[in-house]
Enzyme design. Structure first.
Site, short mmCIF file in Angstrom:
data_model
loop_
_atom_site.label_atom_id
_atom_site.label_comp_id
_atom_site.label_asym_id
_atom_site.label_seq_id
_atom_site.Cartn_x
_atom_site.Cartn_y
_atom_site.Cartn_z
N ASP A 1 -9.10 -4.26 -6.37
CA ASP A 1 -8.35 -3.15 -5.23
C ASP A 1 -8.92 -1.79 -5.05
O ASP A 1 -8.51 -1.41 -5.80
CB ASP A 1 -6.80 -3.23 -5.22
CG ASP A 1 -6.56 -2.89 -3.82
OD1 ASP A 1 -6.96 -1.98 -3.22
OD2 ASP A 1 -5.21 -3.14 -3.81
N HIS B 1 -6.78 -6.21 -0.29
CA HIS B 1 -5.76 -4.91 -1.02
C HIS B 1 -5.00 -5.68 -0.01
O HIS B 1 -4.98 -6.19 1.16
CB HIS B 1 -6.06 -4.28 0.22
CG HIS B 1 -5.52 -2.43 0.28
ND1 HIS B 1 -4.73 -1.96 -0.74
CD2 HIS B 1 -4.74 -2.38 1.91
CE1 HIS B 1 -3.38 -1.65 -0.86
NE2 HIS B 1 -3.91 -1.26 0.95
N SER C 1 0.89 -1.50 0.03
CA SER C 1 0.08 0.16 -0.38
C SER C 1 0.86 1.20 0.24
O SER C 1 1.75 0.87 -1.23
CB SER C 1 -0.79 0.11 0.95
OG SER C 1 -2.44 0.51 0.69
#
Length: 536
Positions: free
Chosen positions: A456, A485, A233
């Protein structure tokens, strides 16, 4: 903090780091002082190393995890000035081949991990080596986690008294009134002021470029000539900054669920894209619940499931569950289901039970936990500081209002919640940075691996494509028709095969590869009950 003699003792590293600086960092160019400061700090860290020992009780880590600290400059333009200490955790490589206990696996170095955020701590990462999906990597690598600057005990940030962080019950209007908007504007201004008041001018140094520089100092402190790194991320963004700033220091890098690094996207437009993508993932969840209507009784179409959710929100607005779960807490709980599909059965069970008169599961899943307030407030403060410092944001609420009113017409689920999360950046009292143009040319950077789920929502798939375009020689592995995710080391053996081939052998797909989606979650059959009332 350290004797000047250490500079000359590690002069080779200093010169290497300066030589690795991008062309724009020549003496006198923007960032040149910070590049020299990073080299100086890395030289000191290499000479000092990290003394690992028993972890502090507050870390709540098992005995096999060892902890230490590394010092980094608060301001890399002043490397001899104020220093801050980052906490680090490590489990040594096991050298044990999980498929053949008699075979000793050679160590390949340290694998450093960042879970994202901004504001996430990687201190727990080393314990993941006991998981079956990670044992081969744990055999070859020291697993290293750390708390980035501002997080946990690493010079922690705070913007308000943690006792006031959880405001429950709260509302979550998808079409907020003008008076509600002005209330949230006032809160955002107060929050930004609180961040500055509690930290002072040091607040400006909590940003993504410094996170990338800290990573190079950590590399040196671990005794690694080149960095092996996995970022998830937000960790992919400052990992990409690292790859741009220090390409010759990279061994292998994994970007899991990549942020769009285009400078024009950082961060206002990325948040708009995220809100739009969450609407699609919210639809995926509702369709899954509808597929299992016989289990949950929430509706046999996505539209009927939405009506069940809306009915719950209306009831919670009138009478919060347990006095602390209102529509805002409901929305927060179901937002997490947009991140991870293994949450789907739990959330659906809780919603179903609540609408049948039993709020206990919903209170447990959505209610605030006061014991976690300090950690949650700290994480939110770091998130805010980094994103606000990293780039310019619209400073007039009218711009936010215009853009998000339009977006909420087609993507109401997350849009306004995302606005309130980020609105302090409109009133941020610190200088803003210009985002670095993440880009490497042919041969500048060793091959890197990008992992992405096609649906995502937190980091929409276009971000992975953009990262792939900008990092020359990178390979992209896509999990099709999936939206979890963070997919590295998860339930998809195809994804994990590419991850292991790269980290253990340096092998990558030629350019792009696709994996079929991992199986959807199944309802927990042990708790399966027939619906007692029809869905609205």
């Amino acid at each position: 903090m350290r004797a000047p003699a250490l500079y000359s003792a590690a002069g080779t590293l200093l010169l290497t780091t300066l030589a690795a600086a991008p062309a724009g960092s020549a003496p006198g160019a923007p960032g040149a002082a910070e590049m020299r400061g990073t080299a100086a700090a890395a030289a000191r860290a290499q000479a000092d190393g990290i003394t690992f020992g028993k972890c502090a009780e507050v870390e709540d880590l098992p005995a096999e995890v060892r902890c230490g600290t590394v010092s980094v400059p608060l301001d890399y333009a002043d490397p001899d000035g104020r220093q801050i200490r980052l906490t680090v955790s490590r489990v040594r490589a096991t050298h044990r081949d999980p498929a053949n206990s008699k075979r000793r696996v050679p160590r390949q170095g340290a694998l450093v991990f960042n879970p994202g955020g901004p504001g996430g701590s990687g201190m727990y990462f080393p314990i993941i080596g006991v998981m079956p999906e990670w044992k081969r990597l744990a055999a070859a690598y020291d697993l290293v986690g750390y708390a980035p600057r501002g997080v946990g005990r690493s010079a922690p940030l705070s913007c308000q008294n943690p006792k006031h962080f959880f405001k429950a019950p709260s509302q979550a209007p998808t079409h907020p009134s003008e008076s509600y908007k002005q209330e949230r504007v006032a809160e955002a201004k107060a929050y930004a002021r609180g961040c500055a008041k509690r930290t002072g001018r040091a607040l400006q140094y909590y940003n993504s470029l410094n996170n990338a520089r800290d990573l190079d100092v950590l590399r040196a402190a671990l005794g690694e000539e080149k960095l092996t790194f996995m970022g998830a991320s937000y960790g992919t963004y400052f990992g990409a900054l690292y790859a741009t700033l220090f390409p010759s220091h990279v061994r292998r890098m994994v970007f899991d669920s990549a942020v769009n690094p285009d400078p024009a996207q950082i961060w206002y437009r990325n948040n708009l894209d995220q809100s739009a993508a969450f609407e699609g993932r919210w639809a995926d969840f509702r369709e899954w619940v509808a597929k299992h209507h016989k289990v949950y009784g929430l509706g046999d179409t996505a539209e009927k499931v939405q009506r069940s959710y809306d009915r719950a929100a209306a009831q919670l607005a009138a009478e919060p569950a347990g006095g602390k779960v209102g529509p805002g807490q409901l929305q927060g709980a179901f937002l997490s289901a947009g991140y991870y599909d293994d949450y789907w059965p739990h959330r659906a069970e809780a919603l179903s039970a609540y609408l049948k008169g039993d709020p206990k599961q919903l209170i447990a899943q959505a209610g605030p936990h006061p014991e976690a307030a300090k950690e949650a407030e700290n994480s939110n403060a770091v998130y805010t500081a980094v994103e606000c410092n990293d780039a310019s944001w619209p400073t007039e609420f009218a711009v936010w209002d215009r853009d998000n009113t339009r977006l909420a017409r087609v993507a109401p689920f997350e849009t306004w919640d995302n606005v309130w999360m980020n609105l302090p950046c409109a009133y941020w009292p610190m200088p803003r940075q210009e985002p670095l143009d993440v880009r490497t040319g042919p041969g500048e950077l060793p091959p890197t691996l990008i992992l992405a789920a096609e649906r995502d929502a937190a980091t929409p798939y276009e971000g992975a494509l953009e990262m792939h375009r900008r990092l020359s020689g990178s390979a992209l592995v896509t999990e099709r028709d999936s939206g979890t995710h963070g997919i590295a080391g998860g339930p998809n053996p195809c994804v994990n095969g590419h991850l292991e081939a790269y980290l253990l052998e340096g092998r990558l797909p030629v350019r792009r590869a696709a994996c079929a989606a991992h199986p959807e979650p199944e309802p927990r059959e042990a708790r399966k009950r027939p619906a007692t009332r029809p869905a609205a």
